[in-house]
Scaffold this motif. Sequence first.
Motif: not given
Lengths: 355, 290, 273
Positions: B72-98
């Motif tokens: 879980x920590x790695x998912x945040x650190x490697x992927x979700x952290x980069x979505x800071x400042x992006x829209x929630x929409x984009x972040x949700x799409x990232x979780x789909x890809x993940x």
Amino acid sequence: MARASGYLKTGYGQQLVLVETRMQWMLLALLAAALLALPLFASFFLLDLAGQIFLAVIGAVALMLLTGIAGQVSLGHAGLLAAGALVTGILTQEAGAPFWITLPAATIAGALLGLLFGLPSLRLKGLYLGISTLALHFIVVFLGQEYETIRGFSTGISVHPPRIFGWELYDPAAWYYVLLAFDVVVVLFALNLLRSRTGRAWRAVHERDVVAEALGVSVFRAKLSAFVISSALTALAGAVFSYYRGFVSVEAFSLFVTIQYVAMVIIGGLGSILGAILGAIFVTMFPYAIEAALETTGLAAALAGYVFAINYALFGLVMLAFLLFEPDGLAGIWRRLRDYFFLWPFRKTPLAGGE
Amino acid sequence: MQLLANYLTLAALYALIACGYVLVYRVSRVLTLAHGEVMMVGAYLLLTMGTLFHLPPLPAFIAALLMSLVVGLAIYWMVMRRMAGETVFAAVLVTIALGILLRGAMALVWTPRLQYPAEAIAMENPSVALGGSVAVSQASLLIIASAVLVYGGLFLFFRHTTWGVRMRAVGENPRLAAQRGIAPHGPLALAWGIAALTGGLAGMLLSIDTGIDEAMAIIGLKTFPVVLVGGLDSLSGAIIGALVVAGAEILAIYYVDPLVADVAPFLVLLAILMVRPWGLFGTREELDRV
Amino acid sequence: MSDLLLSVEQVEVVYHDVVTAVQGVNLTARAGQIVCLLGSNGAGKTTTLRAISGFIGLDHARVTGGRIVFAGEDIANAAPHICARAGIALVAERDKVFEQLSVRENLEIGMVAGKTGSQAAGGDRLDLKGIYRFFPELERLTGRQAGFLSGGERQMLAIGSALLTSPRLLLIDELSLGLAPVVVERLAAALTDIRDALGITILLVEQNANIALSIADYGFVMENGRIVLDGDAGRLLAHGDIQEFYLGQGAAAGERRSYRAVKQYARKRRWYG
């Protein structure tokens, strides 16, 4: 987004024109000629691939209208495709209906589903909407399975090829032209929609719905129309798909299909019809490209059992890469390339202080 | 009575999965669509503890849980952290890809066939008689017990610990939290970590009963209605949601048709969305943010 | 100049790599001073404040020139939480309190954040009691959810919570915005008390020049992204331009004009009048 500014427009008419320059006309003519000539040379495999791409383009454009333009997430795309295919299958099986009844019927069914599932979501925003469309997926698939088990079509419902004046649409090359025509109509429809009041309302709602409402856009109508039009188009794509394949099976419409379509609009570039087309091409060819790559590197035999898994993982990786590093997608890359050639030998540099 | 026992087990399972969604949503406003896959990671890790290291049940569970936390920590650190400042929409799409990436990677590492972690860690899963003709599996009891423990723990954590208050603060207003000197990454990473931990735990316990293959991700998706029925930002809502949805599902199985079970949660969801779109316990203005 | 706490030197801030918001801003604050920054809407006051507190980074802006030296270190473009930990606390115009947390939890958030300015420098750590001394109202409300507080109470809570991060520099954006005059006076008095008791430096951004200059030691006036006037608060208060423009006395009374317009008018009057 920074891009070359294009041409000076001196009237609203020019703003509305689809093709702006003579160069674009020439490129389009070249493209059309190439597309029309392709069946003369292409193998059966290539024609089938082209057919799949054309089908994907319809669905991708539909989803682009909803997600990329109007900004509503949908996870029910496979469900809507399934609904269109099922309506076609059931009508052919039960009533022997010809295609000029089933296609409109599927479209209307899609629109109704869009209305039904769009309505509760209207009070909701983004994510809630997505999840309620996920509900649509599960419910449609469930109903389809019920129908298949009750009527004993557990392997799928067969659909006869469409007949026009006693002539059967069966030949791959004929299918190629029919689907190409379909795509041209759908793309023109979408482009026209975007130039209209509806399309501008969708963009406004996407950008900031409260402000859109204050500017006189009915957010209610904009969201619902986006949902209904997109659903109708998608169901139509499903119906055409069932004719193309010759049979309907709910199994074919898994959640992975939804994800593929979402991937098309992401990889293509949210907010652009060109992106939807590029995305559809990319995603449809992706598994074949992987396969070909494995063949040529000679790894195919060693990894025989894993091809599907490799596909999956690489697919996720590519999606992730696009989201993280190229949010404008293939369409964004295309625009940058075009700007580069357009401006050459000058280069665009950011203002003082930029990187 | 057997009905009641099955009902409680299912409700506990849903609650255990749902708290991961709520945690991530509450702190980062992102609805993760990769939670089903994160559950699978947990179950596969448990399997590996058995097949590779031949650990007995308890150490295997502890090791797999710790590794889930790290995932879980790695998912945040490697992927979700980069979505800071992006829209929630984009972040949700990232979780789909993940989710897709994880699923493919798991099929590569562990093959897609059905496997049984219970055998791998030599854990017995006897039926426990609860008086009368009622019997449930030991894993079911564990699911109920861990749901109670996890929720109790989380409630205390959010109320009374420094990190809990920090997570609530970042969830409500990350800017203000930064003004007060709270770096946003800590609480966010922790939310993903705990979500992966609880999701992984749910996946492990479920795999003891049913084995593990791709179908587990579907259960993750079926938990969406639970979260939405309860309200995305409310832990107590998730419990109520789990009780409601599990009730509808069990009743559908017994009185209508087992096939309806897959659809029942979504029917409940649609009904609730018609009446109270923000969920039974969610905050109303929450809707404006998603 | 050893007691110089904050010095903003020739700072330039650019939004989205395109729009220059402030340019060549020079501003200093000494330890224990109350400094105010005046100017009309869009003058660049808030941008300057956000540059100091590190928040411009979240709004796609960057400091592209000059230095922001706080306690001897350049903190230009540092992340907000880094600035907060270095000892700069911000009471922003909008995000004031965590509405879903109780008053007590809001205050504790400041302490939670740990190791900050004056504590790192060996000073005494402020606790809840210390805050209640300045704002007795908050003690009554301690269990109340902060979302239910009135505007004045929110402002007190925000200041209290910011103080609990043990800052050496307290930045306040629009102290008086939307508050009744009597509440503003109460808050202004509290700020003076806080400065006297804790020795904290306060940088106040205000549109209400009267209030700001009455408690400040030194003042700066911004216009069009530049500092156009600065001086001791008492002298500024007596300055003709300030009186004309900000206090609405004299020739331009009743009509708001930019500082520059007032200056031009004055020059014209000198030449042609």
